[in-house]
Structures are given as structure tokens and as C-alpha cells.
Design a protein around this motif. Structure first.
Motif: not given
Length: 175
Positions: A4-11
Motif C-alpha cells: 500500500t506504500r509507494r516509493v519513488l526511486v529517482i535514479s
């Protein structure tokens, strides 16, 4: 498993982190790029709604800058100044990510921001173990502080260079 959690990975794409995160349910990978315009877009992407932002790249102990890979002559660098943050938590996966100049730029957007990052230089060959552990624990429902403590107990490679900055700690330091 669905999170349910959202992680934004800027890479950088491709990178070990982006390849790993692309296969994790709950993670969205945003390409960092190598040009000034692409780096600026990556910092602006920090305003996208998420529960956690992971910013991967190259930092500096001297100034709040965000850079592409490359040596000093070929490296593209911009001033690190996000306009807003779409998440209450950030993992600064850049060298010196917990330096005061980075924390100041993040708290300009959100005084309550929780930040985890390295206090010094980190090796691009070894940071994935720490960052993937923090993300997995976070997606499993743990808070970042517990995940960091767990990484220390496991003695993950380079964990001694990582720490946290929370609003409560920053306020206590000024009183």
C-alpha cells in the motif's frame, strides 16, 4: 506481494538501483538522466506524490549540488533546490546526503521531513545493500528509523556511513 506504500526511486537508468527497484512492487523508477535539463527534471520529480522518495546521484560536501556521473570535467552539475516534496520521507542516496546544505534545502520544502542518508562518501558498488534493505523494510510497514537500526544490527556494508535527520532531533539541537 502488493504494497500500500509507494516509493519513488529517482535514479540513473540503467543502474543497479533502478534495475532492482523496477522489479519491486510498490516502487516507481524515474530516470535521472545526464544533462542539466534532465537533472532539473529529476529534482522536480521529488514533488510527485509518494510515501518515500529515494534520490540517487552524486552529491558534494561543499555545496548543495546534484550531479550526473563522470569525472569533474565531464560531469554535469546543477544546484539542488527542490520546489516541493511529495513525500514526508527521503533517502538521500548521494555522497554527503546528510550534509547541512542538503538538509536545509529539504527543510525549506517541509520542516517535518525525515531524511536518511550518508554523512560522507559512499561507494556506488556497495550502497545498494543498504538502500534496498531500507526500501524493503519500509514497504513491509516498518518506519525508516527501525529499518536503519536493523541495517546496523545486520552490519550491512557501509552502514557506518549512514545516519538519519528527523525534525525532533533538529529542533532538539537548536534548543
Amino acid at each position: 506481494m502488493s504494497y500500500t506504500r509507494r516509493v519513488l526511486v529517482i535514479s540513473a537508468v540503467p543502474s543497479k538501483l533502478s534495475a532492482w527497484a523496477a522489479n519491486v512492487d510498490g516502487c516507481e523508477v524515474v530516470p535521472r538522466g545526464r544533462t542539466e535539463k534532465q537533472l532539473e527534471a529529476a529534482v522536480k520529480a521529488m514533488s510527485r506524490p509518494a510515501d518515500l522518495i529515494v534520490l540517487d546521484g552524486h552529491g558534494s560536501w561543499r555545496e548543495a549540488s546534484y550531479a550526473s556521473s563522470g569525472d569533474r570535467e565531464t560531469q554535469v552539475k546543477i544546484s539542488f533546490a527542490p520546489e516541493s516534496l511529495g513525500a514526508p520521507r527521503v533517502i538521500m542516496c548521494i555522497c554527503y546526503g546528510l550534509a547541512e546544505h542538503y538538509i536545509e534545502k529539504l527543510t525549506d520544502c517541509d520542516k517535518e521531513i525525515e531524511v536518511i542518508g550518508p554523512v560522507g562518501m559512499i561507494s556506488s558498488r556497495h550502497y545498494l545493500g543498504v538502500v534496498s534493505h531500507l526500501i524493503e523494510r519500509f514497504l513491509d510497514g516498518e518506519d525508516l528509523m527501525s529499518a536503519l537500526d536493523d541495517a546496523r544490527r545486520l552490519e550491512l556494508r557501509q552502514i557506518g556511513r549512514w545516519d538519519r535527520s528527523r525534525h525532533e532531533d533538529r529542533v532538539a539541537d537548536t534548543v
